[in-house]
Every structure is written in C-alpha cells, then in structure tokens.
Design an enzyme around this catalytic site. Sequence first.
Site, PDB file in Angstrom:
ATOM      1  N   GLY A   1      41.456  61.297  42.340  1.00 10.24           N
ATOM      2  CA  GLY A   1      40.934  61.946  41.194  1.00 10.24           C
ATOM      3  C   GLY A   1      42.020  61.805  39.957  1.00 10.24           C
ATOM      4  O   GLY A   1      41.406  62.001  38.643  1.00 10.24           O
TER       5      GLY A   1
ATOM      6  N   GLU B   1      47.873  65.888  38.994  1.00  6.22           N
ATOM      7  CA  GLU B   1      46.847  66.524  39.853  1.00  6.22           C
ATOM      8  C   GLU B   1      45.547  66.358  38.861  1.00  6.22           C
ATOM      9  O   GLU B   1      45.702  66.857  37.416  1.00  6.22           O
ATOM     10  CB  GLU B   1      47.050  67.585  40.507  1.00  6.22           C
ATOM     11  CG  GLU B   1      45.958  67.980  41.379  1.00  6.22           C
ATOM     12  CD  GLU B   1      45.645  67.301  42.720  1.00  6.22           C
ATOM     13  OE1 GLU B   1      45.090  66.047  42.267  1.00  6.22           O
ATOM     14  OE2 GLU B   1      45.887  67.577  43.875  1.00  6.22           O
ATOM     15  N   ASP B   2      44.459  66.073  39.520  1.00  3.01           N
ATOM     16  CA  ASP B   2      43.203  66.182  38.616  1.00  3.01           C
ATOM     17  C   ASP B   2      42.791  67.708  38.385  1.00  3.01           C
ATOM     18  O   ASP B   2      42.544  68.056  37.511  1.00  3.01           O
ATOM     19  CB  ASP B   2      42.109  65.317  38.944  1.00  3.01           C
ATOM     20  CG  ASP B   2      41.824  65.635  40.364  1.00  3.01           C
ATOM     21  OD1 ASP B   2      42.445  66.328  41.200  1.00  3.01           O
ATOM     22  OD2 ASP B   2      40.709  64.998  41.083  1.00  3.01           O
TER      23      ASP B   2
ATOM     24  N   ASP C   1      42.501  74.049  42.753  1.00  4.55           N
ATOM     25  CA  ASP C   1      41.471  74.610  43.240  1.00  4.55           C
ATOM     26  C   ASP C   1      41.960  76.021  44.166  1.00  4.55           C
ATOM     27  O   ASP C   1      42.491  76.813  43.321  1.00  4.55           O
ATOM     28  CB  ASP C   1      40.525  73.835  44.069  1.00  4.55           C
ATOM     29  CG  ASP C   1      39.065  74.684  44.042  1.00  4.55           C
ATOM     30  OD1 ASP C   1      39.071  75.654  44.646  1.00  4.55           O
ATOM     31  OD2 ASP C   1      38.020  73.921  43.760  1.00  4.55           O
TER      32      ASP C   1
ATOM     33  N   THR D   1      46.180  72.336  49.181  1.00  4.93           N
ATOM     34  CA  THR D   1      46.690  71.020  49.108  1.00  4.93           C
ATOM     35  C   THR D   1      47.792  70.869  48.281  1.00  4.93           C
ATOM     36  O   THR D   1      49.135  70.181  48.681  1.00  4.93           O
ATOM     37  CB  THR D   1      45.577  69.818  48.695  1.00  4.93           C
ATOM     38  OG1 THR D   1      44.411  70.130  49.500  1.00  4.93           O
ATOM     39  CG2 THR D   1      45.858  68.581  48.800  1.00  4.93           C
ATOM     40  N   LEU D   2      47.969  71.369  47.113  1.00  9.05           N
ATOM     41  CA  LEU D   2      48.717  71.233  46.262  1.00  9.05           C
ATOM     42  C   LEU D   2      49.939  71.944  46.595  1.00  9.05           C
ATOM     43  O   LEU D   2      51.114  71.597  46.550  1.00  9.05           O
ATOM     44  CB  LEU D   2      48.659  71.680  44.877  1.00  9.05           C
ATOM     45  CG  LEU D   2      49.277  71.254  43.478  1.00  9.05           C
ATOM     46  CD1 LEU D   2      49.515  69.577  43.838  1.00  9.05           C
ATOM     47  CD2 LEU D   2      48.570  71.382  42.301  1.00  9.05           C
TER      48      LEU D   2
ATOM     49  N   LYS E   1      41.291  75.796  38.221  1.00  9.94           N
ATOM     50  CA  LYS E   1      40.445  76.873  38.588  1.00  9.94           C
ATOM     51  C   LYS E   1      41.188  78.059  39.138  1.00  9.94           C
ATOM     52  O   LYS E   1      41.327  78.274  40.590  1.00  9.94           O
ATOM     53  CB  LYS E   1      39.390  76.333  39.700  1.00  9.94           C
ATOM     54  CG  LYS E   1      38.287  75.351  39.239  1.00  9.94           C
ATOM     55  CD  LYS E   1      37.459  74.869  40.308  1.00  9.94           C
ATOM     56  CE  LYS E   1      36.541  74.005  40.064  1.00  9.94           C
ATOM     57  NZ  LYS E   1      35.553  73.759  41.239  1.00  9.94           N
TER      58      LYS E   1
ATOM     59  N   PHE F   1      31.564  73.169  39.896  1.00  7.99           N
ATOM     60  CA  PHE F   1      31.777  71.775  40.349  1.00  7.99           C
ATOM     61  C   PHE F   1      31.820  70.965  39.204  1.00  7.99           C
ATOM     62  O   PHE F   1      30.935  70.736  38.510  1.00  7.99           O
ATOM     63  CB  PHE F   1      31.052  71.305  41.523  1.00  7.99           C
ATOM     64  CG  PHE F   1      31.388  70.078  42.197  1.00  7.99           C
ATOM     65  CD1 PHE F   1      32.257  70.322  43.177  1.00  7.99           C
ATOM     66  CD2 PHE F   1      30.724  68.927  41.845  1.00  7.99           C
ATOM     67  CE1 PHE F   1      32.508  69.127  44.021  1.00  7.99           C
ATOM     68  CE2 PHE F   1      31.251  67.670  42.556  1.00  7.99           C
ATOM     69  CZ  PHE F   1      32.154  67.700  43.379  1.00  7.99           C
TER      70      PHE F   1
ATOM     71  N   ASP G   1      35.051  63.086  40.939  1.00  2.00           N
ATOM     72  CA  ASP G   1      33.684  62.492  41.327  1.00  2.00           C
ATOM     73  C   ASP G   1      32.734  63.462  42.331  1.00  2.00           C
ATOM     74  O   ASP G   1      33.492  64.577  42.619  1.00  2.00           O
ATOM     75  CB  ASP G   1      34.112  61.176  42.337  1.00  2.00           C
ATOM     76  CG  ASP G   1      34.582  61.602  43.522  1.00  2.00           C
ATOM     77  OD1 ASP G   1      33.890  61.336  44.872  1.00  2.00           O
ATOM     78  OD2 ASP G   1      35.745  62.436  43.790  1.00  2.00           O
TER      79      ASP G   1
ATOM     80  N   ARG H   1      33.270  59.046  38.106  1.00  2.00           N
ATOM     81  CA  ARG H   1      34.721  58.951  37.768  1.00  2.00           C
ATOM     82  C   ARG H   1      34.950  58.396  36.495  1.00  2.00           C
ATOM     83  O   ARG H   1      35.909  58.662  35.682  1.00  2.00           O
ATOM     84  CB  ARG H   1      35.473  58.270  39.056  1.00  2.00           C
ATOM     85  CG  ARG H   1      35.728  58.811  40.436  1.00  2.00           C
ATOM     86  CD  ARG H   1      36.687  57.985  41.172  1.00  2.00           C
ATOM     87  NE  ARG H   1      36.776  58.529  42.563  1.00  2.00           N
ATOM     88  CZ  ARG H   1      37.244  59.542  43.112  1.00  2.00           C
ATOM     89  NH1 ARG H   1      38.128  60.416  42.148  1.00  2.00           N
ATOM     90  NH2 ARG H   1      37.218  59.957  44.346  1.00  2.00           N
TER      91      ARG H   1
END
Length: 178
Positions: free
Chosen positions: A46, A101-102, A105, A109-110, A133, A154, A161, A167
């Site tokens: 992303g 990072e894109d 959320d 993950t980060l 977010k 979303f 994507d 994308r």
Amino acid sequence: MRTPADERLEVMIGERDIQERVAQLGRRITLDYEGKDLVLVAILKGSFVFVADLARAIDLPVAVDFMAVSSYGMSTKSSGVVRIVKDLDYSLDQKHVLVVEDIVDTGLTLNYIFGHLKSRGAMSVKICSLLDKVGRRQVAVPVHYKGFEIPDEFVVGYGLDVEERYRNLKDVCRVVKI
C-alpha cells in the site's frame, strides 16, 4: 475510472491536497533528519505510491528499502497475526529509520513492525503514515508524521486497494456499494 456495476467511488482526499501534504511532510522530515543517515522503510504494497512521492519531497540523501507483512490475508480486516513476507535487504545498524505506511488502523501490525525494527540496531525508529484512523486504534503506536486523519471508512487509491483494485487512483476514495 471504470468500476464494477455495484460500486461507486467518492473522493475523500483529492490529488492536490495529497501532493501539498506530502510536500509539507517532506520539508519537515528534511529539517528533522538533516545530517543523519536516514532509511525509509516502505511497507508494501500500500505505501509504494506514497514512499515514491515522499522520497522525492525529502531534500536529503535517503536510502529506501521495502518490507512486506501480512495480517489481512484476503480479508479487509486485520487478523492481528503479523507475518513477514519480505524482509529488508539492508542492515539498519546505526541508521535512523522512518517507517512509511499507507494507513494506520488498529495499530497491531505497525506496533509489531515498530518493535521489530527497533530491535535491529537502528539509532531511531519513527513512523510516517499517509492516513490515520485514530478511532480504530487497539494498540497505541506513535505516528510521528501524519498526512491525514480519517474516519473509520474503507478507502482506496494512492496505493490502497480492495482486492488489488484502485491502487492507481490519484485520489483517496471511499468505495460505496450500490
């Protein structure tokens, strides 16, 4: 852009606003990292559009490396289980790292990536995200450089994507089911 018959795109953040914000971030990062050995670590897929524009907006010599992680599988919601799919090609030892990072959320993950990169000998690790977010956050992660704070919707475009589509949009858009 053509969309499936059951979808419509609504622009949330336009191309001009994105480019202005990326330029601002680039100027701030340039000032903050003057005289430092900086590595941009882009999280695939992303962030590829964002990191390309951001790297050109930073007026310093920077290295760029890529990392791919998976926590979504084929879903649109994170499972929370992070798996490194593609690791970095270069050492981070004695480097200043800026994770690009894109979107942030839940932060799951980060948070994993942040801790993982800190353990690899970097002098510092900071995060730059195009979108944030905040309302979805489950784990506190420090977003040092933020493009835009967005509501819990979303979004696609500018690298983001849905099922590998959109994308290539120049704007960040909501996908509205019809």
